[in-house]
Design a protein around this motif. Sequence first.
Motif, short mmCIF file in Angstrom:
data_model
loop_
_atom_site.label_atom_id
_atom_site.label_comp_id
_atom_site.label_asym_id
_atom_site.label_seq_id
_atom_site.Cartn_x
_atom_site.Cartn_y
_atom_site.Cartn_z
N UNK A 55 0.82 -1.22 0.00
CA UNK A 55 0.00 0.00 0.00
C UNK A 55 0.85 1.27 0.00
N UNK A 56 2.17 1.12 0.08
CA UNK A 56 3.04 2.29 0.20
C UNK A 56 2.88 3.27 -0.94
N UNK A 128 -7.14 3.49 5.85
CA UNK A 128 -7.31 2.08 6.11
C UNK A 128 -7.78 1.34 4.86
N UNK A 129 -8.59 2.01 4.05
CA UNK A 129 -9.09 1.39 2.81
C UNK A 129 -7.97 1.12 1.82
N UNK A 130 -6.84 1.81 1.97
CA UNK A 130 -5.68 1.55 1.11
C UNK A 130 -4.99 0.24 1.47
N UNK A 131 -5.32 -0.31 2.62
CA UNK A 131 -4.69 -1.55 3.07
C UNK A 131 -3.72 -1.37 4.21
N UNK A 190 -2.21 8.47 11.27
CA UNK A 190 -1.13 7.84 10.51
C UNK A 190 0.17 7.86 11.32
N UNK A 191 0.85 6.71 11.34
CA UNK A 191 2.13 6.59 12.03
C UNK A 191 3.09 5.88 11.09
N UNK A 192 4.21 6.50 10.81
CA UNK A 192 5.19 6.00 9.85
C UNK A 192 5.69 4.60 10.23
N UNK A 214 6.02 0.77 6.09
CA UNK A 214 5.61 0.20 7.38
C UNK A 214 4.42 0.91 8.00
N UNK A 215 3.93 1.97 7.38
CA UNK A 215 2.95 2.86 8.02
C UNK A 215 1.70 2.12 8.48
N UNK A 216 1.17 2.57 9.62
CA UNK A 216 -0.03 1.99 10.21
C UNK A 216 -0.89 3.12 10.75
N UNK A 217 -2.10 2.76 11.21
CA UNK A 217 -2.94 3.70 11.94
C UNK A 217 -2.87 3.31 13.41
#
Length: 317
Positions: A55-56, A128-131, A190-192, A214-217
Amino acid sequence: MDAAITWTKDWLAAHDYCLLGEPDLVRAVPWSKIYCFATDRGHVYLKWSAPAYASEAALMTSLASQFPTVILPVLARNPALGAFLMPDGGEPLRGKLKQSYDRQTVGTLLGEYAHIQLSVVSDVDSLLALGIDDWRMAVFADLYDKLVHDQGLLAREGLTMAEIEVLQRTGDEVRRLCREFAEFNIPDTLEHCDFHDNNVLVNPGGVLINDWGDAVITHPFFSLAGFLDSAARNHGLDVGSPAYDDIKDAYFGIWLGLENPPQLERIFEIAQVLRPIEFAFNFRRVVNMTTVEEFQPYRGYIGEALRRFLSSVREIL
């Protein structure tokens, strides 16, 4: 990778780039590879990622449209191949900081990064919809329970049965800290997840935040905790030193409209305790996409992170 390299060459030719030789492999880990293509219009980089990180390109495209001065643009992407192209964004900031630690540059970077996090709070669902993985505080403790009850993994990570049992008993403490996080006004965003000065590129125009795979929520302050840990390891920044405090204050400054300084300090304190768990989550993703042999160079990272968590959690409660 042959298909991705062929796609890159075809794209470059179609957009009037003249190749000056065969591509060089500049980075290779089991879940990602980066090739550099020398052209008559500068270097172009091909990045391939395993599906868990694919998803990056979509994330970077979205961020670059909103924050073009601090996000490296995506030239082209091929979701079917898990590949995308980037221009040359400069040299890693770490090399410059090794020569002279410029607190002003780093403070500006932290402020710009926190501004991105605050600005995209309302976009969490679309991200989140981006994966992108969901590690928000509402699910963080459940994810922790799943991790510490994977006894086979933790044993392979070098943890003793006694350590595993202690970790399994700390689920309520993790939940308590997550609930305390939720009582403040700093939202998940968003968190890198790998935010440090070697993932920031510097060029004559400024800095570009790179490598968002690696990004996450999750909670945004994990970024500050991770960045300062890296600065301590790589630049010898001491806790409470002027440079350390300048970085922290630059990051805090973006959030002052939501919480006051003492509350931000407490939030950061919790983030420092829980950050090793987030680190362990990240490497569990790697476990899930690699063979035992491929993961061997990274074996022990999860175990060491969980030991760091155990050493600090009792002090904060």
